[in-house]
Design a protein around this motif. Structure first.
Motif, PDB file in Angstrom:
ATOM      1  N   LEU A  91       0.819  -1.224   0.000  1.00 34.15           N
ATOM      2  CA  LEU A  91       0.000   0.000   0.000  1.00 34.15           C
ATOM      3  C   LEU A  91       0.847   1.266   0.000  1.00 34.15           C
ATOM      4  O   LEU A  91       0.367   2.327  -0.400  1.00 34.15           O
ATOM      5  CB  LEU A  91      -0.954   0.007   1.197  1.00 34.15           C
ATOM      6  N   GLN A  92       2.090   1.152   0.437  1.00 32.84           N
ATOM      7  CA  GLN A  92       3.000   2.300   0.393  1.00 32.84           C
ATOM      8  C   GLN A  92       3.410   2.591  -1.046  1.00 32.84           C
ATOM      9  O   GLN A  92       3.912   3.684  -1.349  1.00 32.84           O
ATOM     10  CB  GLN A  92       4.257   2.043   1.246  1.00 32.84           C
ATOM     11  N   ILE A  93       3.199   1.609  -1.943  1.00 38.51           N
ATOM     12  CA  ILE A  93       3.584   1.740  -3.354  1.00 38.51           C
ATOM     13  C   ILE A  93       2.378   2.061  -4.228  1.00 38.51           C
ATOM     14  O   ILE A  93       2.448   2.908  -5.102  1.00 38.51           O
ATOM     15  CB  ILE A  93       4.275   0.440  -3.823  1.00 38.51           C
TER      16      ILE A  93
ATOM     17  N   ALA B  65      -3.100  -2.182  -3.938  1.00 36.73           N
ATOM     18  CA  ALA B  65      -2.728  -3.333  -3.098  1.00 36.73           C
ATOM     19  C   ALA B  65      -3.888  -3.780  -2.218  1.00 36.73           C
ATOM     20  O   ALA B  65      -3.957  -4.945  -1.828  1.00 36.73           O
ATOM     21  CB  ALA B  65      -1.517  -2.985  -2.245  1.00 36.73           C
ATOM     22  N   MET B  66      -4.807  -2.869  -1.912  1.00 36.00           N
ATOM     23  CA  MET B  66      -5.957  -3.243  -1.084  1.00 36.00           C
ATOM     24  C   MET B  66      -6.862  -4.245  -1.795  1.00 36.00           C
ATOM     25  O   MET B  66      -7.707  -4.878  -1.161  1.00 36.00           O
ATOM     26  CB  MET B  66      -6.761  -2.011  -0.666  1.00 36.00           C
ATOM     27  N   LEU B  67      -6.666  -4.426  -3.078  1.00 33.81           N
ATOM     28  CA  LEU B  67      -7.498  -5.347  -3.841  1.00 33.81           C
ATOM     29  C   LEU B  67      -6.951  -6.770  -3.841  1.00 33.81           C
ATOM     30  O   LEU B  67      -7.591  -7.672  -4.384  1.00 33.81           O
ATOM     31  CB  LEU B  67      -7.642  -4.846  -5.286  1.00 33.81           C
ATOM     32  N   SER B  68      -5.796  -6.982  -3.238  1.00 35.15           N
ATOM     33  CA  SER B  68      -5.229  -8.329  -3.168  1.00 35.15           C
ATOM     34  C   SER B  68      -5.935  -9.134  -2.077  1.00 35.15           C
ATOM     35  O   SER B  68      -6.104  -8.666  -0.963  1.00 35.15           O
ATOM     36  CB  SER B  68      -3.735  -8.277  -2.858  1.00 35.15           C
ATOM     37  N   ARG B  69      -6.316 -10.359  -2.416  1.00 37.61           N
ATOM     38  CA  ARG B  69      -7.018 -11.228  -1.474  1.00 37.61           C
ATOM     39  C   ARG B  69      -6.126 -12.365  -0.988  1.00 37.61           C
ATOM     40  O   ARG B  69      -6.603 -13.332  -0.415  1.00 37.61           O
ATOM     41  CB  ARG B  69      -8.271 -11.806  -2.129  1.00 37.61           C
ATOM     42  N   GLY B  70      -4.819 -12.269  -1.212  1.00 32.60           N
ATOM     43  CA  GLY B  70      -3.902 -13.332  -0.845  1.00 32.60           C
ATOM     44  C   GLY B  70      -3.974 -13.688   0.629  1.00 32.60           C
ATOM     45  O   GLY B  70      -4.196 -12.828   1.482  1.00 32.60           O
ATOM     46  N   VAL B  71      -3.791 -14.974   0.929  1.00 31.11           N
ATOM     47  CA  VAL B  71      -3.783 -15.481   2.299  1.00 31.11           C
ATOM     48  C   VAL B  71      -2.507 -16.287   2.527  1.00 31.11           C
ATOM     49  O   VAL B  71      -1.807 -16.650   1.580  1.00 31.11           O
ATOM     50  CB  VAL B  71      -5.031 -16.348   2.618  1.00 31.11           C
ATOM     51  N   SER B  72      -2.226 -16.577   3.783  1.00 34.26           N
ATOM     52  CA  SER B  72      -1.077 -17.389   4.157  1.00 34.26           C
ATOM     53  C   SER B  72      -1.501 -18.330   5.277  1.00 34.26           C
ATOM     54  O   SER B  72      -2.339 -17.974   6.102  1.00 34.26           O
ATOM     55  CB  SER B  72       0.063 -16.505   4.664  1.00 34.26           C
ATOM     56  N   GLY B  73      -0.903 -19.518   5.288  1.00 35.39           N
ATOM     57  CA  GLY B  73      -1.244 -20.455   6.336  1.00 35.39           C
ATOM     58  C   GLY B  73      -0.336 -21.658   6.365  1.00 35.39           C
ATOM     59  O   GLY B  73       0.609 -21.768   5.588  1.00 35.39           O
TER      60      GLY B  73
ATOM     61  N   LYS C 293       6.431  -7.573 -11.024  1.00 29.58           N
ATOM     62  CA  LYS C 293       6.788  -6.425 -10.181  1.00 29.58           C
ATOM     63  C   LYS C 293       6.269  -6.624  -8.760  1.00 29.58           C
ATOM     64  O   LYS C 293       6.998  -6.458  -7.775  1.00 29.58           O
ATOM     65  CB  LYS C 293       6.221  -5.139 -10.772  1.00 29.58           C
ATOM     66  N   ALA C 294       5.017  -7.017  -8.643  1.00 30.44           N
ATOM     67  CA  ALA C 294       4.415  -7.225  -7.316  1.00 30.44           C
ATOM     68  C   ALA C 294       5.036  -8.427  -6.603  1.00 30.44           C
ATOM     69  O   ALA C 294       5.195  -8.416  -5.382  1.00 30.44           O
ATOM     70  CB  ALA C 294       2.903  -7.403  -7.449  1.00 30.44           C
ATOM     71  N   VAL C 295       5.409  -9.461  -7.341  1.00 28.33           N
ATOM     72  CA  VAL C 295       6.080 -10.623  -6.748  1.00 28.33           C
ATOM     73  C   VAL C 295       7.417 -10.208  -6.148  1.00 28.33           C
ATOM     74  O   VAL C 295       7.747 -10.549  -5.009  1.00 28.33           O
ATOM     75  CB  VAL C 295       6.269 -11.745  -7.796  1.00 28.33           C
ATOM     76  N   LYS C 296       8.192  -9.460  -6.929  1.00 28.28           N
ATOM     77  CA  LYS C 296       9.514  -9.021  -6.459  1.00 28.28           C
ATOM     78  C   LYS C 296       9.379  -8.170  -5.200  1.00 28.28           C
ATOM     79  O   LYS C 296      10.107  -8.357  -4.218  1.00 28.28           O
ATOM     80  CB  LYS C 296      10.232  -8.243  -7.557  1.00 28.28           C
ATOM     81  N   GLU C 297       8.449  -7.232  -5.216  1.00 28.58           N
ATOM     82  CA  GLU C 297       8.239  -6.371  -4.047  1.00 28.58           C
ATOM     83  C   GLU C 297       7.769  -7.191  -2.848  1.00 28.58           C
ATOM     84  O   GLU C 297       8.301  -7.045  -1.741  1.00 28.58           O
ATOM     85  CB  GLU C 297       7.214  -5.285  -4.385  1.00 28.58           C
ATOM     86  N   SER C 298       6.805  -8.063  -3.060  1.00 25.28           N
ATOM     87  CA  SER C 298       6.240  -8.858  -1.965  1.00 25.28           C
ATOM     88  C   SER C 298       7.294  -9.749  -1.321  1.00 25.28           C
ATOM     89  O   SER C 298       7.393  -9.820  -0.091  1.00 25.28           O
ATOM     90  CB  SER C 298       5.079  -9.719  -2.476  1.00 25.28           C
ATOM     91  N   LEU C 299       8.072 -10.432  -2.137  1.00 23.14           N
ATOM     92  CA  LEU C 299       9.136 -11.276  -1.588  1.00 23.14           C
ATOM     93  C   LEU C 299      10.150 -10.430  -0.825  1.00 23.14           C
ATOM     94  O   LEU C 299      10.651 -10.846   0.215  1.00 23.14           O
ATOM     95  CB  LEU C 299       9.824 -12.070  -2.694  1.00 23.14           C
TER      96      LEU C 299
END
Length: 163
Positions: free
Chosen positions: A104-106, A110-118, A133-139
């Motif tokens: 969200l700083q970029i 980003a608020m539209l991403s529904r990704g989860v982790s578990g 681009k988003a993969v590189k930033e997220s990682l």
């Protein structure tokens, strides 16, 4: 060395109509960080196929980490979070929250991403966005902390406190 599986959710990619840049980028970043990428697959945006691949990677291959890319948006075909929620036993929301917060700083999108982790057994599963681009930033936001999380998950360490 911890093991990784990568799943790209892409209808076009699974048909060979689009090159999988995001999955390959995840592989490159994770290998540079010392992880062993044991499997990389491209599947259509199909909830059952995605869920079954996650189960196979976690239960049969016993991978330490599964990273997905794609299928986290608002499209009717974006079902990666639903597939992930079907297979995890415990949520790890802080990882996805960190990705969204930093993203969200970029961009406000980003608020539209529904990704989860578990977590499933001793496997951590994380949904990443679909664009390179988003993969590189997220990682970049999470990769250095993942090592410690996996250590705790599989019992290599039990302490989070720093001395």
């Amino acid at each position: 060395m911890y093991s990784v599986g990568i799943i790209t959710a892409s209808d076009k990619g699974s048909k060979g109509e689009r090159e999988d840049l995001s999955g390959k980028l995840i592989q490159k970043v994770m290998e540079e960080k010392g992880y062993l990428v044991e499997k990389l697959v491209i599947l259509p945006d199909d909830e059952e196929l995605l869920a079954q691949e996650m189960i196979d990677m976690a239960d049969k291959l016993q991978l330490n980490l599964i990273l997905t890319t794609g299928g986290t948006g608002f499209s009717q075909r974006d079902v990666t979070p639903e597939a992930t929620l079907k297979v995890i036993r415990r949520q790890a929301p802080g990882i996805s929250e960190a990705i969204r917060y930093n993203s969200l700083q970029i961009t406000p999108k980003a608020m539209l991403s529904r990704g989860v982790s578990g977590i499933r057994g001793k496997t951590l599963i994380i949904n990443l966005p679909g664009s390179p681009k988003a993969v590189k930033e997220s990682l970049g936001f999470i990769v250095d902390t993942l090592h410690h999380g996996i250590q705790i998950l599989i019992g290599d360490t039990s302490e989070c406190g720093q001395k």
